[in-house]
Design a protein around this motif. Sequence first.
Motif, PDB file in Angstrom:
ATOM      1  N   ILE A 187     -79.866 -47.695 -11.574  1.00  0.00           N
ATOM      2  CA  ILE A 187     -78.939 -48.411 -10.690  1.00  0.00           C
ATOM      3  C   ILE A 187     -77.726 -48.850 -11.488  1.00  0.00           C
ATOM      4  N   ASP A 188     -76.652 -49.099 -10.770  1.00  0.00           N
ATOM      5  CA  ASP A 188     -75.436 -49.655 -11.352  1.00  0.00           C
ATOM      6  C   ASP A 188     -75.263 -51.063 -10.802  1.00  0.00           C
ATOM      7  N   VAL A 189     -75.141 -52.024 -11.717  1.00  0.00           N
ATOM      8  CA  VAL A 189     -74.867 -53.410 -11.344  1.00  0.00           C
ATOM      9  C   VAL A 189     -73.608 -53.830 -12.086  1.00  0.00           C
ATOM     10  N   CYS A 190     -72.496 -53.893 -11.387  1.00  0.00           N
ATOM     11  CA  CYS A 190     -71.219 -54.310 -11.977  1.00  0.00           C
ATOM     12  C   CYS A 190     -70.873 -53.492 -13.217  1.00  0.00           C
ATOM     13  N   GLY A 191     -71.104 -52.189 -13.161  1.00  0.00           N
ATOM     14  CA  GLY A 191     -70.758 -51.316 -14.272  1.00  0.00           C
ATOM     15  C   GLY A 191     -71.824 -51.183 -15.344  1.00  0.00           C
ATOM     16  N   ILE A 192     -72.947 -51.848 -15.183  1.00  0.00           N
ATOM     17  CA  ILE A 192     -74.041 -51.761 -16.156  1.00  0.00           C
ATOM     18  C   ILE A 192     -75.187 -50.987 -15.516  1.00  0.00           C
ATOM     19  N   SER A 193     -75.693 -49.997 -16.228  1.00  0.00           N
ATOM     20  CA  SER A 193     -76.794 -49.183 -15.726  1.00  0.00           C
ATOM     21  C   SER A 193     -78.125 -49.751 -16.180  1.00  0.00           C
ATOM     22  N   ARG A 194     -79.072 -49.753 -15.260  1.00  0.00           N
ATOM     23  CA  ARG A 194     -80.422 -50.230 -15.542  1.00  0.00           C
ATOM     24  C   ARG A 194     -81.419 -49.294 -14.864  1.00  0.00           C
ATOM     25  N   ARG A 195     -82.579 -49.140 -15.495  1.00  0.00           N
ATOM     26  CA  ARG A 195     -83.652 -48.359 -14.898  1.00  0.00           C
ATOM     27  C   ARG A 195     -84.505 -49.287 -14.053  1.00  0.00           C
ATOM     28  N   VAL A 196     -84.867 -48.829 -12.862  1.00  0.00           N
ATOM     29  CA  VAL A 196     -85.721 -49.605 -11.970  1.00  0.00           C
ATOM     30  C   VAL A 196     -86.803 -48.716 -11.378  1.00  0.00           C
ATOM     31  N   ASP A 197     -87.808 -49.352 -10.834  1.00  0.00           N
ATOM     32  CA  ASP A 197     -88.886 -48.660 -10.130  1.00  0.00           C
ATOM     33  C   ASP A 197     -88.568 -48.733  -8.638  1.00  0.00           C
ATOM     34  N   ILE A 198     -88.607 -47.580  -7.966  1.00  0.00           N
ATOM     35  CA  ILE A 198     -88.276 -47.543  -6.543  1.00  0.00           C
ATOM     36  C   ILE A 198     -89.515 -47.346  -5.665  1.00  0.00           C
ATOM     37  N   SER A 199     -90.699 -47.487  -6.236  1.00  0.00           N
ATOM     38  CA  SER A 199     -91.918 -47.213  -5.474  1.00  0.00           C
ATOM     39  C   SER A 199     -92.049 -48.098  -4.232  1.00  0.00           C
ATOM     40  N   CYS A 200     -91.522 -49.309  -4.251  1.00  0.00           N
ATOM     41  CA  CYS A 200     -91.590 -50.198  -3.072  1.00  0.00           C
ATOM     42  C   CYS A 200     -90.759 -49.667  -1.908  1.00  0.00           C
ATOM     43  N   LEU A 201     -89.830 -48.775  -2.190  1.00  0.00           N
ATOM     44  CA  LEU A 201     -88.941 -48.259  -1.143  1.00  0.00           C
ATOM     45  C   LEU A 201     -89.439 -46.944  -0.550  1.00  0.00           C
ATOM     46  N   LEU A 202     -90.401 -46.326  -1.216  1.00  0.00           N
ATOM     47  CA  LEU A 202     -90.852 -45.006  -0.787  1.00  0.00           C
ATOM     48  C   LEU A 202     -91.945 -45.139   0.270  1.00  0.00           C
ATOM     49  N   ALA A 203     -91.580 -44.845   1.487  1.00  0.00           N
ATOM     50  CA  ALA A 203     -92.502 -44.871   2.620  1.00  0.00           C
ATOM     51  C   ALA A 203     -92.616 -43.442   3.149  1.00  0.00           C
ATOM     52  N   PRO A 204     -93.615 -43.177   3.977  1.00  0.00           N
ATOM     53  CA  PRO A 204     -93.714 -41.834   4.561  1.00  0.00           C
ATOM     54  C   PRO A 204     -92.401 -41.435   5.237  1.00  0.00           C
ATOM     55  N   GLY A 205     -91.955 -40.256   4.923  1.00  0.00           N
ATOM     56  CA  GLY A 205     -90.721 -39.753   5.514  1.00  0.00           C
ATOM     57  C   GLY A 205     -89.468 -40.104   4.733  1.00  0.00           C
ATOM     58  N   ILE A 206     -89.582 -40.888   3.654  1.00  0.00           N
ATOM     59  CA  ILE A 206     -88.420 -41.242   2.832  1.00  0.00           C
ATOM     60  C   ILE A 206     -88.596 -40.600   1.464  1.00  0.00           C
ATOM     61  N   SER A 207     -87.646 -39.746   1.104  1.00  0.00           N
ATOM     62  CA  SER A 207     -87.705 -39.109  -0.202  1.00  0.00           C
ATOM     63  C   SER A 207     -86.818 -39.879  -1.182  1.00  0.00           C
ATOM     64  N   PRO A 208     -87.130 -39.803  -2.463  1.00  0.00           N
ATOM     65  CA  PRO A 208     -86.281 -40.482  -3.443  1.00  0.00           C
ATOM     66  C   PRO A 208     -84.821 -40.048  -3.355  1.00  0.00           C
ATOM     67  N   GLU A 209     -84.585 -38.780  -3.054  1.00  0.00           N
ATOM     68  CA  GLU A 209     -83.221 -38.260  -2.980  1.00  0.00           C
ATOM     69  C   GLU A 209     -82.398 -38.977  -1.906  1.00  0.00           C
TER      70      GLU A 209
END
Length: 96
Positions: free
Chosen positions: A22-44
Amino acid sequence: MCLGIPGKIIALDEHSQTGATIDVCGISRRVDISCLLAPGISPEQLIGQWVLVHVGFAMAVIDARQAQQTLQALQSMQALEHEISDFSQLDNQKRK
């Protein structure tokens, strides 16, 4: 108190199905997106989306307006913290 920081997903991790950058005010950070992945939602589908991040996890997708308002509020709090620090230093100098 829990604090979520808005960030925009800019890339997916090549080595993990649940990692993203992710980008937060120009700073890149690695995050886990598993909480956002539901059936029918791809990471892309999440690339370019604003998310609310807490302790390294993207917790929810938010709209761009909400993200900008939250970032402005956080920046205002940071400026206020600086002013309070300046006043407390002046108060400490008066006591000496």
